[in-house]
Write an enzyme that holds these catalytic residues in place. Structure first.
Site, short mmCIF file in Angstrom:
data_model
loop_
_atom_site.label_atom_id
_atom_site.label_comp_id
_atom_site.label_asym_id
_atom_site.label_seq_id
_atom_site.Cartn_x
_atom_site.Cartn_y
_atom_site.Cartn_z
N ARG A 8 0.82 -1.22 0.00
CA ARG A 8 0.00 0.00 0.00
C ARG A 8 0.85 1.26 0.00
O ARG A 8 0.52 2.25 -0.65
CB ARG A 8 -0.92 -0.01 1.23
CG ARG A 8 -1.95 -1.10 1.19
CD ARG A 8 -2.57 -1.29 2.55
NE ARG A 8 -1.62 -1.92 3.45
CZ ARG A 8 -1.85 -3.02 4.14
NH1 ARG A 8 -3.01 -3.61 4.05
NH2 ARG A 8 -0.95 -3.55 4.94
N ILE A 9 1.97 1.25 0.73
CA ILE A 9 2.82 2.46 0.77
C ILE A 9 3.50 2.64 -0.59
O ILE A 9 3.59 3.76 -1.11
CB ILE A 9 3.86 2.37 1.91
CG1 ILE A 9 3.15 2.23 3.26
CG2 ILE A 9 4.76 3.61 1.91
CD1 ILE A 9 4.08 1.97 4.44
N ARG A 14 12.24 -1.56 7.41
CA ARG A 14 13.05 -1.86 8.59
C ARG A 14 14.54 -1.94 8.20
O ARG A 14 14.88 -2.44 7.12
CB ARG A 14 12.62 -3.19 9.21
CG ARG A 14 11.23 -3.16 9.80
CD ARG A 14 11.21 -2.34 11.10
NE ARG A 14 9.93 -2.43 11.76
CZ ARG A 14 8.94 -1.52 11.68
NH1 ARG A 14 9.10 -0.43 10.97
NH2 ARG A 14 7.81 -1.70 12.34
N ASP A 74 15.81 5.76 6.86
CA ASP A 74 14.98 5.98 8.06
C ASP A 74 14.99 4.73 8.94
O ASP A 74 14.46 4.75 10.05
CB ASP A 74 13.54 6.31 7.64
CG ASP A 74 12.68 6.74 8.83
OD1 ASP A 74 13.09 7.69 9.53
OD2 ASP A 74 11.63 6.11 9.07
N GLU A 115 19.04 0.51 15.98
CA GLU A 115 18.61 1.90 16.11
C GLU A 115 19.09 2.48 17.44
O GLU A 115 19.73 1.80 18.21
CB GLU A 115 17.10 1.97 15.92
CG GLU A 115 16.76 1.37 14.55
CD GLU A 115 15.42 1.74 13.98
OE1 GLU A 115 14.52 2.10 14.74
OE2 GLU A 115 15.29 1.66 12.74
N HIS A 160 13.96 6.83 12.24
CA HIS A 160 12.75 5.99 12.14
C HIS A 160 11.48 6.82 12.40
O HIS A 160 10.71 6.53 13.30
CB HIS A 160 12.85 4.82 13.12
CG HIS A 160 11.89 3.70 12.81
ND1 HIS A 160 12.15 2.39 13.12
CD2 HIS A 160 10.66 3.68 12.23
CE1 HIS A 160 11.14 1.63 12.75
NE2 HIS A 160 10.22 2.40 12.20
N ILE A 161 11.34 7.88 11.60
CA ILE A 161 10.20 8.79 11.83
C ILE A 161 9.34 8.98 10.59
O ILE A 161 8.62 9.98 10.47
CB ILE A 161 10.67 10.18 12.32
CG1 ILE A 161 11.80 10.70 11.44
CG2 ILE A 161 11.08 10.19 13.77
CD1 ILE A 161 11.58 12.07 10.96
N SER A 188 6.60 7.85 9.64
CA SER A 188 5.15 8.04 9.84
C SER A 188 4.86 9.18 10.81
O SER A 188 3.70 9.44 11.13
CB SER A 188 4.53 6.75 10.39
OG SER A 188 5.05 6.47 11.68
C1 DGY Z 1 5.56 1.34 11.39
O1 DGY Z 1 4.42 1.73 11.38
O2 DGY Z 1 5.87 0.15 11.31
C2 DGY Z 1 6.61 2.39 11.56
O3 DGY Z 1 7.81 1.98 11.05
C3 DGY Z 1 6.76 2.75 13.01
O4 DGY Z 1 7.45 1.76 13.65
#
Ligand code: DGY
Length: 327
Positions: free
Chosen positions: A159-160, A241, A265, A270, A289-290, A292
């Site tokens: 979806r992303i 990830r 990201d 981390e 890791h931001i 979202s």
């Molecule tokens: C997710 O929604 O998996 C983002 O990476 C936040 O961890």
């Protein structure tokens, strides 16, 4: 009737006041004052029927589940749930909820931001200006490169990925190809993207964005061989990830100018300090890791995570059930 007890970790970071008020109408909510460590959390969830948390911070294994014998549902405010031992949860009758869809736009935007930041060398330029150096190298050495009309290869067309494709085709007239475990003919027809085998995508693309979930099959999916196939001008973006990418191989590819740059990201480990070699390289843009983390998106994620919990305790099937538990 006694309300189910739900423990919420990390407080404001994962649910807003509005979501908290909604949850309180339906459950007895216990909130952590500050983000607890996993060990501290385990000491506090002995009576919890449900948990709302930021999953990636709290790996759910048998030891964790032992600490919460009443637990029936864990709702993570993340789309990823790679830190959950799903089989162990299922065996104990604990289901998992996550937050798909509501973050597509924010994460796709962050991917585009990283593409721009690396292409236009924003962090390098910002540093020069702040140091009062303005332009202290020949002007042409500061040139960046354009996104418009370039080829983007998306690894992992979920979806992303689809949202990203839609935005860059409409906004920058990019040509988008993708690699995915299964072919998405509907998406191809709808968006005008085309499927390529992974090696061909790596050889062909000007920008490569990874969006696969972390599984045993995708661990270090991008390593020495994959970087060696990329164009010397390629820009590599990871908004999946970290362990999907072999970070040592990436550092080598960047140091040897096998690729132009990287925007990341996600990282293998981390919360690193200054020791990570990626921080020493000028051709990287790094974010913690931001992807979202916009106010709007985190509000939607918190609301969805909370709504799923309430649906579960009302005896319904939550719309955001992790697919594994649908089986
Ligand atoms: C997710 O929604 O998996 C983002 O990476 C936040 O961890």
């Amino acid at each position: 009737m006694k309300k189910p007890v739900v423990f919420c970790t990390e407080n404001k970071y994962i649910i807003s006041d509005k979501t908290e008020a909604y949850l309180k109408e339906h459950v007895e909510l216990i909130r952590a004052e500050e983000r607890p460590t996993k060990e501290a959390l385990m000491r506090q969830i002995g009576d919890a029927d449900g948990l709302i948390c930021m999953g990636p911070n709290y790996p759910v294994d048998s030891c964790f589940l032992n600490a919460a014998p009443r637990l029936r549902v864990i709702s993570t405010t993340s789309v990823g749930y790679d830190t959950f031992n799903l089989a162990e949860m299922k065996q104990r009758g604990v289901i998992g909820l996550h937050t798909p869809d509501v973050l597509n736009s924010s994460v796709a935007d962050h991917g585009i931001a990283l593409m721009f930041a690396v292409s236009r060398r924003l962090t390098e330029m910002d540093k020069l200006v702040r140091q009062g150096k303005w332009i202290d190298t020949p002007f042409w050495e500061m040139y960046g490169c354009e996104l418009s009309g370039k080829k983007l290869g998306i690894i992992g067309m979920g979806r992303i990925g689809e949202t990203l494709a839609r935005k860059v085709i409409a906004g920058f007239d990019m040509e988008v190809s993708y690699y995915n475990r299964s072919r998405k003919t509907g998406t191809e027809a709808e968006l005008g993207v085309h499927y390529l085998p992974l090696d061909k995508l790596l050889q062909d693309s000007d920008y490569i964005v990874t969006l696969v979930p972390l599984t045993e099959g995708t661990y270090h999916m991008i390593s020495h061989r994959e970087f060696s196939l990329m164009k010397p001008g390629a820009i590599f973006i990871n908004i999946a990830r970290g362990p999907v990418v072999d970070e040592a191989a990436l550092v080598e590819a960047l140091e040897n100018h096998e690729i132009y740059g990287a925007g990341l990201d996600g990282f293998e480990k981390e919360h690193f300090g200054e020791g990570n070699p990626l921080t020493k390289l000028p051709n990287t843009v790094l974010t913690p890791h931001i992807a979202s983390a916009t106010t709007e998106c985190r509000e939607r994620m918190g609301q969805l995570a909370a709504r799923g919990l309430v649906e579960f305790f009302e005896g319904k099937t939550p719309s955001n059930l992790i697919p594994y538990f649908r089986k």
